[in-house]
Design a protein around this motif. Structure first.
Motif, PDB file in Angstrom:
ATOM      1  N   ASP A  17       0.847  -1.191   0.000  1.00 35.73           N
ATOM      2  CA  ASP A  17       0.000   0.000   0.000  1.00 35.73           C
ATOM      3  C   ASP A  17       0.887   1.247   0.000  1.00 35.73           C
ATOM      4  OD1 ASP A  17       0.862   0.372   2.621  1.00 35.73           O
ATOM      5  OD2 ASP A  17      -1.023  -0.266   3.523  1.00 35.73           O
ATOM      6  N   GLU A  18       0.279   2.409   0.080  1.00 36.63           N
ATOM      7  CA  GLU A  18       1.031   3.665  -0.016  1.00 36.63           C
ATOM      8  C   GLU A  18       1.999   3.870   1.145  1.00 36.63           C
ATOM      9  OE1 GLU A  18      -2.626   5.825  -0.403  1.00 36.63           O
ATOM     10  OE2 GLU A  18      -2.142   6.378  -2.467  1.00 36.63           O
ATOM     11  N   GLU A  19       1.767   3.181   2.270  1.00 31.92           N
ATOM     12  CA  GLU A  19       2.673   3.258   3.416  1.00 31.92           C
ATOM     13  C   GLU A  19       3.763   2.191   3.358  1.00 31.92           C
ATOM     14  OE1 GLU A  19      -0.888   3.487   4.240  1.00 31.92           O
ATOM     15  OE2 GLU A  19      -0.490   5.616   3.914  1.00 31.92           O
ATOM     16  N   GLY A  20       3.739   1.359   2.333  1.00 31.55           N
ATOM     17  CA  GLY A  20       4.750   0.328   2.169  1.00 31.55           C
ATOM     18  C   GLY A  20       4.427  -1.005   2.824  1.00 31.55           C
ATOM     19  N   ARG A  21       3.247  -1.129   3.446  1.00 28.76           N
ATOM     20  CA  ARG A  21       2.856  -2.405   4.068  1.00 28.76           C
ATOM     21  C   ARG A  21       2.564  -3.421   2.971  1.00 28.76           C
ATOM     22  NH1 ARG A  21      -0.412   1.067   7.852  1.00 28.76           N
ATOM     23  NH2 ARG A  21      -1.808   1.077   6.073  1.00 28.76           N
TER      24      ARG A  21
END
Length: 165
Positions: A102-106
């Protein structure tokens, strides 16, 4: 209670209505096909156990087992087996495992499997799900938009592999 006072042709002697069948093609992975076969065998064994009971005044459990057997037999009859090795390489398709960030890198890995095998707690999703529809056809490096009631999420495809992953 005497059997003379038990109505033999009551609603408990009629079959339960069938479970609804999906209108979508019934694609199955090898694991999903095996699970359907095991489910059928287990339900058939349960029906035999229920019919062997000494006290069979309550026939509802038997009717439920018979209904479940009809459902699984219909799913097996309509099954379209898909070999993960035959799926397109480098593209999200049925019977693939796709890792997204996702956009947070998760990062999360999802398996695209048949409807009967789908299980959100195991990140196994059916091809008709909104997430799978967003991912199908994507390649590594692509960004997709997953539209969901809580809002749209942007996901980057990190890796694609055939099942099992």
């Amino acid at each position: 209670m005497s059997r003379a006072f038990v109505k033999e042709d009551g609603p408990d002697t009629e079959p339960l209505p069938d479970l609804p069948l999906s209108p979508h093609p019934n694609y199955v992975t090898p694991r999903g096909l095996q699970a359907l076969r095991e489910r059928l065998a287990a339900t058939q064994a349960e029906l035999l156990r229920l019919k062997a009971r000494a006290d069979r005044l309550d026939r509802l459990p038997e009717k439920a087992a018979e209904r479940d057997i009809r459902y699984v037999e219909a799913r097996l009859a309509s099954a379209i087996p898909v070999d993960p090795a035959t799926q397109p390489q480098g593209e999200v398709a049925f019977a693939t495992c796709v890792t997204v960030a996702d956009e947070e890198g998760r990062e999360t890995a999802y398996e695209i499997v048949g409807e009967d095998e789908a299980d959100a707690t195991r990140n196994r999703i059916a091809p008709q799900s909104p997430l799978a529809r967003a991912l199908l056809g994507a390649r590594v490096g692509d960004w997709v938009e997953w539209r969901r009631p809580a809002g749209t999420v942007a996901l980057e495809v990190i890796a694609i592999a055939p099942l099992p992953c």
